[in-house]
Motif scaffolding. Sequence first.
Motif, PDB file in Angstrom:
ATOM      1  N   TRP A  81      54.100   1.045  45.884  1.00 17.13           N
ATOM      2  CA  TRP A  81      54.949   1.564  44.796  1.00 17.13           C
ATOM      3  C   TRP A  81      54.506   1.061  43.426  1.00 17.13           C
ATOM      4  O   TRP A  81      55.255   1.172  42.452  1.00 17.13           O
ATOM      5  CB  TRP A  81      56.434   1.243  45.019  1.00 17.13           C
ATOM      6  CG  TRP A  81      56.922   1.366  46.419  1.00 17.13           C
ATOM      7  CD1 TRP A  81      57.444   0.367  47.182  1.00 17.13           C
ATOM      8  CD2 TRP A  81      56.929   2.540  47.252  1.00 17.13           C
ATOM      9  NE1 TRP A  81      57.777   0.842  48.430  1.00 17.13           N
ATOM     10  CE2 TRP A  81      57.472   2.176  48.500  1.00 17.13           C
ATOM     11  CE3 TRP A  81      56.524   3.868  47.065  1.00 17.13           C
ATOM     12  CZ2 TRP A  81      57.637   3.068  49.554  1.00 17.13           C
ATOM     13  CZ3 TRP A  81      56.684   4.758  48.123  1.00 17.13           C
ATOM     14  CH2 TRP A  81      57.229   4.351  49.342  1.00 17.13           C
ATOM     15  N   LEU A  82      53.312   0.506  43.319  1.00 13.62           N
ATOM     16  CA  LEU A  82      52.838   0.008  42.018  1.00 13.62           C
ATOM     17  C   LEU A  82      52.246   1.158  41.199  1.00 13.62           C
ATOM     18  O   LEU A  82      51.689   2.105  41.757  1.00 13.62           O
ATOM     19  CB  LEU A  82      51.769  -1.071  42.211  1.00 13.62           C
ATOM     20  CG  LEU A  82      52.214  -2.306  43.013  1.00 13.62           C
ATOM     21  CD1 LEU A  82      51.009  -3.200  43.314  1.00 13.62           C
ATOM     22  CD2 LEU A  82      53.265  -3.081  42.220  1.00 13.62           C
ATOM     23  N   THR A  83      52.343   1.053  39.874  1.00 11.80           N
ATOM     24  CA  THR A  83      51.748   2.044  38.974  1.00 11.80           C
ATOM     25  C   THR A  83      51.016   1.318  37.855  1.00 11.80           C
ATOM     26  O   THR A  83      51.568   0.390  37.254  1.00 11.80           O
ATOM     27  CB  THR A  83      52.848   2.918  38.320  1.00 11.80           C
ATOM     28  OG1 THR A  83      53.395   3.794  39.299  1.00 11.80           O
ATOM     29  CG2 THR A  83      52.296   3.767  37.188  1.00 11.80           C
ATOM     30  N   THR A  84      49.792   1.759  37.551  1.00 15.59           N
ATOM     31  CA  THR A  84      49.116   1.241  36.360  1.00 15.59           C
ATOM     32  C   THR A  84      49.438   2.158  35.187  1.00 15.59           C
ATOM     33  O   THR A  84      49.251   3.370  35.271  1.00 15.59           O
ATOM     34  CB  THR A  84      47.586   1.217  36.540  1.00 15.59           C
ATOM     35  OG1 THR A  84      47.281   0.744  37.839  1.00 15.59           O
ATOM     36  CG2 THR A  84      46.924   0.341  35.485  1.00 15.59           C
ATOM     37  N   VAL A  85      49.942   1.563  34.113  1.00 15.53           N
ATOM     38  CA  VAL A  85      50.258   2.333  32.911  1.00 15.53           C
ATOM     39  C   VAL A  85      49.211   1.981  31.851  1.00 15.53           C
ATOM     40  O   VAL A  85      49.041   0.818  31.495  1.00 15.53           O
ATOM     41  CB  VAL A  85      51.673   1.979  32.396  1.00 15.53           C
ATOM     42  CG1 VAL A  85      51.998   2.767  31.135  1.00 15.53           C
ATOM     43  CG2 VAL A  85      52.714   2.260  33.486  1.00 15.53           C
ATOM     44  N   VAL A  86      48.494   3.003  31.370  1.00 16.99           N
ATOM     45  CA  VAL A  86      47.475   2.779  30.340  1.00 16.99           C
ATOM     46  C   VAL A  86      47.995   3.369  29.035  1.00 16.99           C
ATOM     47  O   VAL A  86      48.331   4.545  28.969  1.00 16.99           O
ATOM     48  CB  VAL A  86      46.133   3.447  30.723  1.00 16.99           C
ATOM     49  CG1 VAL A  86      45.095   3.207  29.638  1.00 16.99           C
ATOM     50  CG2 VAL A  86      45.649   2.933  32.068  1.00 16.99           C
ATOM     51  N   GLU A  87      48.090   2.508  28.012  1.00 19.18           N
ATOM     52  CA  GLU A  87      48.523   2.959  26.684  1.00 19.18           C
ATOM     53  C   GLU A  87      47.297   3.045  25.799  1.00 19.18           C
ATOM     54  O   GLU A  87      46.505   2.105  25.750  1.00 19.18           O
ATOM     55  CB  GLU A  87      49.434   1.915  26.041  1.00 19.18           C
ATOM     56  CG  GLU A  87      50.746   1.727  26.720  1.00 19.18           C
ATOM     57  CD  GLU A  87      51.564   0.630  26.037  1.00 19.18           C
ATOM     58  OE1 GLU A  87      51.153   0.112  24.979  1.00 19.18           O
ATOM     59  OE2 GLU A  87      52.614   0.301  26.577  1.00 19.18           O
ATOM     60  N   GLN A  88      47.150   4.154  25.074  1.00 22.63           N
ATOM     61  CA  GLN A  88      45.984   4.263  24.208  1.00 22.63           C
ATOM     62  C   GLN A  88      46.264   5.003  22.909  1.00 22.63           C
ATOM     63  O   GLN A  88      46.952   5.996  22.899  1.00 22.63           O
ATOM     64  CB  GLN A  88      44.856   5.078  24.826  1.00 22.63           C
ATOM     65  CG  GLN A  88      44.660   5.099  26.281  1.00 22.63           C
ATOM     66  CD  GLN A  88      43.273   5.621  26.584  1.00 22.63           C
ATOM     67  OE1 GLN A  88      42.284   4.976  26.272  1.00 22.63           O
ATOM     68  NE2 GLN A  88      43.200   6.801  27.157  1.00 22.63           N
ATOM     69  N   ASP A  89      45.653   4.522  21.818  1.00 20.31           N
ATOM     70  CA  ASP A  89      45.396   5.359  20.651  1.00 20.31           C
ATOM     71  C   ASP A  89      44.078   4.860  20.085  1.00 20.31           C
ATOM     72  O   ASP A  89      43.390   4.076  20.742  1.00 20.31           O
ATOM     73  CB  ASP A  89      46.560   5.358  19.651  1.00 20.31           C
ATOM     74  CG  ASP A  89      46.804   4.011  19.015  1.00 20.31           C
ATOM     75  OD1 ASP A  89      45.918   3.128  19.093  1.00 20.31           O
ATOM     76  OD2 ASP A  89      47.893   3.836  18.437  1.00 20.31           O
TER      77      ASP A  89
END
Length: 490
Positions: A81-89
């Motif tokens: 149930w893990l999720t990698t969240v990638v934030e980018q600008d």
Amino acid sequence: VKLSKATLQNLPKNVGVPGYSQSGLKAGIIHFGIGNFHRAHQAVYLDELFNAGTDHEWGLVGAGVLASDETMRQKLQAQDWLTTVVEQDSGHRTAHVTASMIDYLQPGDTANIIARLADPEIRIVSLTITEGGYFIDPASGVFNPQHPAIVSDAANIKDPSTVFGLILAGLMRRRDEGTAPFTVMSCDNIPGNGHVTCDAVSGLAAVIDPNLAQWVKDQVAFPNSMVDRITPATTDRERGLLATDFGVEDNWPVFCEPFKQWVLEDHFPAGRPALEKVGVTFVKDVAPYELMKIRILNGGHAAIAYPASLMDIHFVHEAMEEPLIRDFLTKLEREEIIPVLPPVPGTSFDAYFDLIVRRFSNPKIGDTIQRLCQDGSNRQPKFILPTTADRLKAGNGITGLSLVSALWCRFCAGTTDSGKPTNYLDASAERLKVEALKAKDDPKAFLAMTDIFGEVGTSPIFVESFSRILRILWDKGARETLTLYLADKL
Ligand code: NAD
């Protein structure tokens, strides 16, 4: 490294990991619609709260009713149930694993879902099931109790198949067992999302028994909310980027912008996590905030999607690099959308819009024009036509807004200006195409879809403007039509 609980400690150093133990969390929230947005928004806020060391009794349990949810469930189950969240600008990029979700109920296992909904430890049921998931007649905005799925759930509420049937069955079980109701929290992009959800649950209840509907209205809380974070769909491109740039193999990562916002009505009789500690704004009345967001941001998306598609533009930031589209958006917002918005405490609409231009222009987010184009039959009546209606009522000009509607109609005909087919995702795609092709010679045909256009479609001023502009679009194409609009010659 393949993402899982066992490999969390071996992930590359530049990937953030939870500072809490997933197995130490208790279930407090059941969420319907474990799509991308939920995992980039609510699940991230909770992850931040858990990282701050508090509220560990508010763990998330996933749920869903569509066949496709089972595929997603299996993808997440394979990585605990893990999720990698990638934030980018352009100036910022981080990857962080969240563990705020602790389980995902098997879609279709109705008895188990209802039993979990009745569990006293569950105190919030939240939803992101898309604008189209609420059984609302688009033009009237009213719940449709005659929908076959609703009729069927009402006849068989012990074994329902819709989200609202499950929620109602869970509430009824709690009532019978003397457990206080949970709070129902919609996080979908719908004005008055709490009211709309209440209409759906109590509307279904009313088909069964008017007293049950009254009990729902009296006893269950449905706080309204405004949610915001641009979250594109995940493709192999994102999976590949995460693997090459961060060394993480995730079945279903989420890529999003760094910005996020959540304004929520503080109406949680059964308790709630202390989300104000991680930046959620609690207010008495969310209406002005959501109107601002739905009309400026979602309306902006709905405005640029179709000209960009007609010009064969793939990504949203590429559309914003095209001066015709950027200037069209700015003129439309400044001249027609912003002037009819009621004020929002402590907020400058100009500053809010400038931030949105920067967010749409983010080259890293990879948001696609195709995503913005989809579901127009639900989005145009929610994001665009109410502004048109307000302006018509006040006797204000509507050239830019009728251009938006004409662009959507032209797009629905199924080809771009260069003749490429458009791949249109909309529950009504077939019907829209038929009417849009008729509208090439008879523009009124498109406006005759009163379930979408409502009264706006019968306004002589709108009909004239829409028809004239649609003819110009077919004649000269999107590029030249936008040029005419920008020169005030449309
Ligand atoms: P998604 O396609 O990743 O997920 C949608 C989820 O809704 C899936 O779990 C799907 O099974 C479920 N669903 C769809 N139709 C349903 C139905 N009729 N009944 C029950 N469940 C249904 O989409 P997403 O990006 O997660 O967006 C979901 C919603 O979140 C949007 O429609 C919008 O209201 C809101 N939202 C999205 C964004 C964004 O940028 N993606 C931003 C703000 C708000």
